[in-house]
Design a protein around this motif. Structure first.
Motif, PDB file in Angstrom:
ATOM      1  N   LYS A  86      43.118  40.332  37.706  1.00  0.00           N
ATOM      2  CA  LYS A  86      42.095  39.385  37.282  1.00  0.00           C
ATOM      3  C   LYS A  86      40.997  39.309  38.339  1.00  0.00           C
ATOM      4  N   GLU A  88      39.939  36.878  39.890  1.00  0.00           N
ATOM      5  CA  GLU A  88      40.347  35.982  40.979  1.00  0.00           C
ATOM      6  C   GLU A  88      41.331  36.632  41.947  1.00  0.00           C
ATOM      7  N   ASP A  89      41.783  37.843  41.652  1.00  0.00           N
ATOM      8  CA  ASP A  89      42.616  38.589  42.598  1.00  0.00           C
ATOM      9  C   ASP A  89      41.771  39.331  43.628  1.00  0.00           C
TER      10      ASP A  89
END
Length: 120
Positions: A86, A88-89
């Motif tokens: 994702k 956000e990773d």
């Protein structure tokens, strides 16, 4: 002296996969814990996944079911398979190891970091 050499990382689209590898070398007698942390811009470094010499593995809640940590105690390596990535990773991922040297001194070492970017 203990060295951690990382490989892997790069740019991947959301939903894609990457694999990070880390190998420890040096005057190592034993490793107690080995794993991966990450640091996104403007944020503190956080634990992603960590395994102990007793076989216990801990994952950050947000990566459970997506990331898998595997280790080889003889080769002193740890790999992080990251699936369903994702945005956000996105972060710099750091390998970490703690243990004792052949001189029985404690060590706590970090790799140089590898960038993981998840973006379309």
């Amino acid at each position: 002296q203990v060295h951690l050499v990382e490989s892997g990382g790069g740019l991947v689209q959301p939903g894609g996969s990457l694999r990070l590898s880390c190998a420890a070398s040096g005057t190592i007698f034993t490793i107690y814990t080995m794993g991966w942390y990450r640091q996104a811009p403007g944020k503190q470094r956080e634990l992603v996944a960590l395994t102990t010499s007793t076989g216990t593995t801990t994952y950050k809640d947000s990566v459970k079911g997506r990331f898998t940590l595997s280790s080889d105690n003889v080769k002193m390596t740890v790999d992080l398979q990251m699936n369903s990535l994702k945005p956000e990773d996105t972060a710099v991922y750091y390998c970490n190891a703690a243990g004792a040297t052949t001189g029985r001194a404690s060590f706590h070492s970090w790799g140089q970091g590898t960038q993981v970017t998840v973006s379309s």
